[in-house]
Every structure is written in C-alpha cells, then in structure tokens.
Design a protein around this motif. Structure first.
Motif, short mmCIF file in Angstrom:
data_model
loop_
_atom_site.label_atom_id
_atom_site.label_comp_id
_atom_site.label_asym_id
_atom_site.label_seq_id
_atom_site.Cartn_x
_atom_site.Cartn_y
_atom_site.Cartn_z
N ALA A 97 0.86 -1.38 0.05
CA ALA A 97 0.03 0.00 -0.14
C ALA A 97 0.96 1.14 0.04
CB ALA A 97 -1.05 -0.14 1.39
N PRO A 98 1.98 1.49 0.91
CA PRO A 98 2.77 2.57 0.77
C PRO A 98 3.36 2.81 -0.53
CG PRO A 98 3.05 1.37 3.09
CD PRO A 98 2.22 0.61 2.17
N LEU A 99 3.87 1.61 -1.17
CA LEU A 99 4.57 1.74 -2.32
C LEU A 99 3.88 2.16 -3.36
CD1 LEU A 99 6.94 -1.55 -2.12
CD2 LEU A 99 7.79 0.94 -1.87
N MET A 100 2.57 1.60 -3.43
CA MET A 100 1.62 1.96 -4.53
C MET A 100 1.28 3.66 -4.34
SD MET A 100 1.29 -0.62 -6.77
CE MET A 100 1.66 -2.31 -6.81
N PHE A 101 1.06 3.87 -3.18
CA PHE A 101 0.66 5.29 -3.01
C PHE A 101 2.03 6.27 -3.47
CE2 PHE A 101 0.60 9.16 -0.29
CZ PHE A 101 -0.64 9.50 -0.64
N ASN A 102 2.91 5.85 -3.05
CA ASN A 102 4.22 6.81 -3.63
C ASN A 102 4.39 6.94 -5.04
OD1 ASN A 102 6.51 8.42 -3.00
ND2 ASN A 102 7.60 6.54 -4.10
N ASP A 103 4.12 5.45 -5.60
CA ASP A 103 4.24 5.64 -6.94
C ASP A 103 2.95 6.44 -7.77
OD1 ASP A 103 6.21 3.82 -7.15
OD2 ASP A 103 5.40 2.04 -7.42
N GLY A 104 1.88 6.34 -7.13
CA GLY A 104 0.81 7.17 -7.72
C GLY A 104 0.92 8.64 -7.55
N GLN A 105 1.67 9.05 -6.36
CA GLN A 105 1.80 10.63 -6.27
C GLN A 105 2.91 10.91 -7.09
OE1 GLN A 105 2.92 11.84 -2.29
NE2 GLN A 105 4.46 10.14 -2.02
N ASN A 106 3.82 10.24 -7.63
CA ASN A 106 4.83 10.44 -8.41
C ASN A 106 4.46 10.14 -10.02
OD1 ASN A 106 6.84 10.94 -6.32
ND2 ASN A 106 7.37 9.10 -6.09
N THR A 107 3.45 9.96 -10.15
CA THR A 107 3.12 9.64 -11.72
C THR A 107 2.84 11.10 -12.29
OG1 THR A 107 1.98 7.38 -11.29
CG2 THR A 107 1.30 8.71 -13.20
N ALA A 166 -7.50 1.79 -4.52
CA ALA A 166 -7.83 3.10 -3.79
C ALA A 166 -6.48 3.63 -3.31
CB ALA A 166 -8.41 2.64 -2.49
N VAL A 167 -5.56 3.19 -3.18
CA VAL A 167 -4.26 3.75 -2.69
C VAL A 167 -3.56 4.37 -3.99
CG1 VAL A 167 -3.86 2.72 -0.43
CG2 VAL A 167 -2.98 1.62 -2.52
N VAL A 168 -3.69 3.77 -4.98
CA VAL A 168 -3.02 4.41 -6.23
C VAL A 168 -3.84 5.51 -6.54
CG1 VAL A 168 -2.91 3.66 -8.57
CG2 VAL A 168 -1.91 2.11 -6.93
N ALA A 169 -5.13 5.66 -6.67
CA ALA A 169 -5.90 6.65 -7.11
C ALA A 169 -5.86 7.72 -6.15
CB ALA A 169 -7.61 6.21 -6.99
N ALA A 170 -5.64 7.41 -4.91
CA ALA A 170 -5.45 8.54 -3.95
C ALA A 170 -3.91 9.12 -3.88
CB ALA A 170 -5.53 8.08 -2.27
N GLY A 171 -3.07 8.25 -4.47
CA GLY A 171 -1.75 8.94 -4.58
C GLY A 171 -1.65 9.64 -5.94
N ILE A 172 -2.31 9.26 -6.89
CA ILE A 172 -2.51 10.10 -8.09
C ILE A 172 -3.32 11.53 -8.03
CG2 ILE A 172 -3.48 10.48 -10.52
CD1 ILE A 172 -3.06 7.39 -10.78
N ILE A 173 -4.38 11.48 -7.10
CA ILE A 173 -5.01 12.81 -6.80
C ILE A 173 -4.10 13.61 -6.11
CG2 ILE A 173 -7.09 13.84 -5.55
CD1 ILE A 173 -7.77 12.37 -8.15
N TYR A 174 -3.54 13.03 -5.12
CA TYR A 174 -2.25 13.82 -4.09
C TYR A 174 -1.47 14.42 -4.88
CZ TYR A 174 0.61 15.04 -0.36
OH TYR A 174 1.32 15.51 0.80
N GLY A 175 -0.82 13.74 -6.11
CA GLY A 175 0.36 14.19 -6.91
C GLY A 175 -0.23 15.33 -7.84
N ILE A 176 -1.36 15.33 -8.24
CA ILE A 176 -2.10 16.11 -9.20
C ILE A 176 -2.25 17.68 -8.44
CG2 ILE A 176 -4.16 16.91 -10.45
CD1 ILE A 176 -4.34 13.98 -11.42
#
Length: 660
Positions: A62-72, A244-254
């Motif tokens: 979950a943390p790794l996916m969230f980080n990948d998402g926010q760096n997308t 969910a964590v991937v989507a949240a990470g992407i929204i956070y990054g955007i």
C-alpha cells in the motif's frame, strides 16, 4: 520483540544487497535482494517464518503503490487513461481467462475454478521488479510508461479475479452476472474511494497549512499513515484497497500545487522520509521473496520427482503463453489505444517486460490452508507454479532486454560538472539582476551557491590584486562622499589614510600581528584622551548628539565603501577570476556584517536562497527542453539541487555549511 528482530534482519539484508550491487553491478539489484533473503531463510529464526499476505499488502504494498501514484505524471496519466484501462483491465481479464483454460488443459485434475485462480495469481505485473531489472536499460519511452502504469492498476484486476475464483470453488456455484458485478464494484469502487479519499487528504493538509500546523512532526506521520488508512477503509467497503491507494496517490500528486504553501523544510523532510521508506520497502519486498522461496520448494519435496518436473514445464508453458498473449496484444494494437502500431521490437519488449514479483507470491500464499474443514486441495502445487512463473519472469527479461534495448549512457562526470557550474552561474546572474536585494543578503546567497561548484584552490596572487583594486575604489567612494558634502573632508582624509596605510596581504603573519597590535594600541590611547577632553568640556546631551552623528557618518562611509567594492567586483568578475572574486566578496561581506550589523532576518535569506534553487531547476528544465542535456543528466542535476536544498534546510539558517 520478534517482529522488531525480524524487521531489523530484513532491513540489514536489504542494505547488504545494496552494497553488493554497488560492488558488482552486472546483476540486477533484485537478484542480490532475493539471494540475501535466501541466506536469511537458513537462520533458525526464519525456519518457521511465513509471509502474512494481508499484513504484507497493508504495510508494504500500500505505501509503495501510494508513492508510485503520487509520483505519476499528471499530464501523462490524463493522456493514457484509455491505454491503462486497456492493459490493466481488458488485457488482465483476457489473460486470466486464456491462462485459466490453458492451465486446465495442462492440469486436468485441478478444477477449472482453481485453474482460473492460478491464472489470476500470475496475471499482475510488478512495477518494483520491473524498475529494478530495467534500471540500466534504455527502454522506449512509450513502452516504459505503459508498463509502469499497467503495473499500478492490474494488481486489483488480478486480486478481484482471484477472489471470485476461490469463492466459486468453495461454494461450487458461479454466476457470471454476480461475478461481473463484484468485479466492477471492486475495481471502480476502489478508484472512486481512492479519489475521494485523496481529495479529503489534500483538504486536510491544506487546512493544516492555513492553521500554521504544517510542522514536520504533523505532516510526515500524516503522509505515511494516509495509504494505510485508505487501504483499510476501502477493503472494509468491499472495494480494492490497492486501487484506492493508487488513485489517492495520483490525486495527491495532481494537487501538489495546492500544497506548495507548506513550508519548504517540511516538504523536503517529507520527500526525504518517503525516499528512505520506499527504498527500504523495495528492498524488503524481494528479501521477503528470497526468504519465502525455500519454504515453497521444501513443501514439494514429499512429492515425486516426476510431478515436480512436470509442474516446472507446466509453469514454463503458462509463462510462454502469457508472453504470446502480451506480444499479440501489443503488436496488433487492439482497441487502437496507441497513436501508432508498436514495432516488433517494442511489442516484444512490452511482452517480456511483464515482470511478476511479490504481489503474485502474496496472492498465492493467501490461498486458504483448509476448505470446509479439509486441507485445501492442490495448494502446494498452485503455489509452486506461481513461484516458477515469478522466477522465469525475472530471469528472462534480465537476459533478453539487454539484447533488445541499448544500455543507458553513463554521463561523463566532467559534463556534469560543466553544466552544474553553468546552472549555478545562471542562478547567481538572476540574483545579481534583482536590485531590490540587500547587498549583504545577495552576497550571502552567492557564497552559498558558489559552494555548489567543485572550485579549485584560490590563487593568492590574484586575490591580492583584486583586493588592491577593491581597496582603491573604496577609498574613492569616501572621497566622493566628501566632494558631495555628505561627510566632513577631515573625516574623509582620516579614512583614506587608514585604508592606504593598511598592510597589504603579501606581508607575513607576524608582521601583520605586529602592525595590528601597534595600530590598535595607539588608537585606544588616542580615543581615551579625546574622550576625557570631550567629557570635561561638552555637556552630556551634546556628547550624545556628537556620538550619534559620528555613528551615522561611520555607517554612511562603510556602506559607500561596501557598495563600491561590490560594484567593482561584479564588473571585473569572469570565468578566470571567479574564485578569487568570490573570496574577496566574502571577506567584504564578513567585515560589513560585523561592523554595520546584519539587520535582515534569516527568513529573508532563506527565501532568497530557495528562490535561487528554483532558478537552478528552471535552468535544468530549459536545458533539457532545448536538447542541450539528456534525461539522465537532467535527473542527475535535479537530484543534486534537491540534495543541496536538503543540506541547507537541515543545517538551518545562520550556520555555515558547504553544499554538496
């Protein structure tokens, strides 16, 4: 205590793997991590160790996916939504169905539902393993981006299909309509939950910023706990926690632009913390894989050699069929999601690049031990097949991708130093052009920026010549003040004589000490006599006025000398004398700070230095856009700026430090 002990050993193993990779970089880091995990499995403590899939998904994935998402990249993601759905949903489902049927043909004794389960297990690709294997390979940009985005989202597809297959086997009943409904709820529900949760996280952090509560002790733990909380919440709702964590990470990054009000020090600490966490978790992921593999193989020992060999060939056949499916899917550009049809090489790279890792193993190990009170049938065989597929997906690209793609060009250190120097010079020139900046603050920042360069030793003779020139313009500045009637001529003469008769830098150390001692002693005695006469003859109030006037005159003279010296240094500075000029400029700034006092706050200098770093980032971006530097060199320069920022913020304002 046991958990802490095991975690410590896993981290130590990951660190050792990094050291070995540094010494012997010919093999991907992943193999060193798996090897260190294999050695750990020999320790008595890890003999009974078992990977808990739920804990693993929650605390590691979950943390790794969230980080990948926010760096997308937000722009790349928006333009690639169709491609992501094509690869992560449609291709994943098609692969699972075809592989399930192939597995049933190869293993007719295993029920069809369990064949679909093993197909779902080997479907998800692993971004961590993919990045590790392709670290030194120059992949086509379109292929690299597609594979990374696919690996972010197809985990959920595999997990949903896997759960449906298990439920179908245990209940003995399967409804296509019900299965499709559960899939859609889990997949798109995870996206919706993650997107909403991501917006809430951004709102909360914005509120903390507005309330001046954006300290490192608040923001850093809040950021780390975010993916864990979102994962748990989404799973409770029956949706995909991973998506969910991937989507949240992407929204956070955007929405990063809305979070830029967070203090720079907090943002730097947060980024550094995430960097350390992801680095450790990435290492722990494959160390855990190495720890688990021997146990999987050990469980197969009681079975016959014939069965073991047959399962190896079955796993090989499943892997080859997956490669064929991926190749055909990419080469034919089904659904027309790409602007142009990929070439044969690009399609082959995309097929081989579907690397599997610990998520596949975690899903395999999550197969229940029992079903309806009886040992779960074929559990060991299914896990063994998944393990062989993982190993094949790691070994095959390690061998074939270097043959299909060129090796990344290692940037020449001289070229890096050249552009780093140009980058720093650009930032300095921008600072010099701002006439609103106080000279002391300007010189302070210039000194900090210059320390980024790999400067050679200063030429002493050059310094003496420049110091003499600066001294001359300083004397002239005092003369000009007298000519303009701003100070008394006698005072101007006094200052001029002091400057002219001061010992030059070529005198020896003891000669300077002797001169300073005599001059200060004579000055002290003279001041004492004058002070006694003034106190005897002039009233107290008048004496105070004279003192204030003298202080103002001194300040006026020193400011004029400092300004004229800096103007002279700016005019004569070039590439040949830059180091000597900076040395003289720093000495003038030091004396000015001591004599006149530094009235500027530390926050002003912090803001100016941070602004200067932004100039450096802008230079790198413009140079890359213009084609002057490669992507690798651009990343290297950007990383050096980030490191310098970190060093500055950690040292704090008001302290001397050298930027890396």
């Amino acid at each position: 205590m046991l958990v802490f002990y095991s975690l410590t050993l896993l981290i130590v193993a990951a660190i050792i793997a990094n050291i070995l990779y540094t010494i012997f970089p010919s093999l991907p880091l992943t193999f060193y991590q798996i090897g260190c995990g294999f050695l750990l499995s020999l320790l008595p403590f890890f003999q009974n160790y078992s990977l808990e899939p739920e804990i693993f998904m929650l605390m590691v994935i979950a943390p790794l996916m969230f980080n990948d998402g926010q760096n997308t990249s937000a722009s790349y993601f928006r333009h690639s939504i169709r491609q992501i759905l094509n690869l992560a949903v449609i291709l994943a489902v098609v692969t699972a169905v075809i592989i399930g049927l192939v597995a049933h043909l190869l293993l007719p004794l295993i029920p069809l539902a369990l064949c679909f389960a093993v197909a779902a297990i080997v479907t998800p690709t692993d971004s961590v393993a993919f990045k590790s294997i392709t670290k030194d390979i120059e992949l086509p940009t379109s292929v690299s981006g597609a594979l990374e985005n696919e690996s972010l989202f197809n985990d959920a597809s595999g997990i949903v299909i896997f759960n449906l297959a298990l439920a179908s086997f245990i209940s003995g009943d399967f409804s296509f309509a019900q299965g499709l409904t559960r899939f859609l709820i889990s997949f798109f529900g995870g996206l919706v939950v993650g997107a909403v949760a991501g917006l809430i996280v951004v709102k909360i952090q914005t509120l903390l910023v507005n309330k001046s509560m954006d300290t490192a002790s608040v923001i850093v733990p809040f950021s780390i706990m975010t993916p864990i909380a979102i994962y748990l919440f989404s799973e409770e709702l029956g949706c995909s926690g991973i998506l969910a964590v991937v989507a949240a990470g992407i929204i956070y990054g955007i929405n990063q632009s809305r979070l830029k009000l967070t203090s720079t020090s907090v943002r730097l600490v947060t980024n550094a913390t995430w960097g350390v966490i992801t680095s450790l978790l990435n290492g722990v992921v494959f160390v855990l894989l190495g720890v688990t593999l021997p146990k999987v193989i050990k469980r197969m020992i009681p079975y016959s050699n014939t069965l073991i060999i047959k399962l190896v060939f079955d796993a090989l056949a499943i892997y080859l069929v997956m490669l064929l499916i991926r190749y055909i899917w990419m080469r034919t550009n089904l659904f027309g999601v790409q602007d142009k049809v990929p070439t044969t090489r690009e399609a082959l790279v995309s097929a081989v690049g579907g690397v599997h890792g610990t998520i596949t193993l975690a899903m395999a190990l999550s197969i229940p031990l029992t079903s309806l009170g009886q040992p779960f049938p074929f559990r060991d065989q299914l896990i063994y097949i998944a393990t062989i597929v993982i190993l094949l997906s790691l070994i095959v690209p390690t061998i074939t991708l270097p043959l299909l793609c060129p090796k990344k060009q290692v940037e020449d250190q001289g070229q890096f130093n050249q552009y780093r120097g140009e980058m720093v010079n650009y930032a300095i020139s921008q600072v010099k052009q701002d006439s609103t900046i106080a000279l002391l603050d300007r010189n302070y920042v210039i000194d900090m920026l210059n320390s980024q360069k790999n400067n050679p030793e200063v030429d002493r003779k050059q310094v003496q010549e420049i110091m003499a020139g600066a001294q001359q313009v300083s004397v002239q500045a005092v003369v000009d003040l007298a000519a303009e009637g701003k100070i008394d001529q006698k005072i101007a003469n006094l200052f001029s004589r002091r400057m002219i008769t001061a010992p030059s830098n070529h005198l020896g150390f003891w000669t300077r000490i002797k001169y300073i001692f005599k001059y200060q002693l004579r000055r002290f005695k003279s001041r004492k006599k004058i002070k006694q006469r003034i106190q005897a003859a002039i009233p107290k109030q008048t004496r105070q006025q004279i003192h204030d006037q003298r202080q103002q005159t001194n300040l006026l003279i020193k400011d004029a000398m400092f300004t004229s010296a800096n103007s002279y240094l700016d005019q004569i500075e070039d590439d040949q004398n830059s180091n000597a000029v900076n040395f003289v400029r720093s000495s003038y700034s030091f004396r000015q700070s001591r004599s006149a006092g530094d009235t500027q706050t530390d926050s002003d200098r912090n803001s100016l230095l941070i602004k200067s770093f932004q100039y450096e980032y802008a230079y790198v971006a413009d140079a890359f856009k213009a084609g002057k530097i490669s992507k690798s060199l651009s990343d290297q320069l950007s990383q050096s700026i980030s490191t310098d920022q970190m060093a500055y913020m950690e040292q704090g304002s008001g302290t001397d430090f050298l930027l890396a």
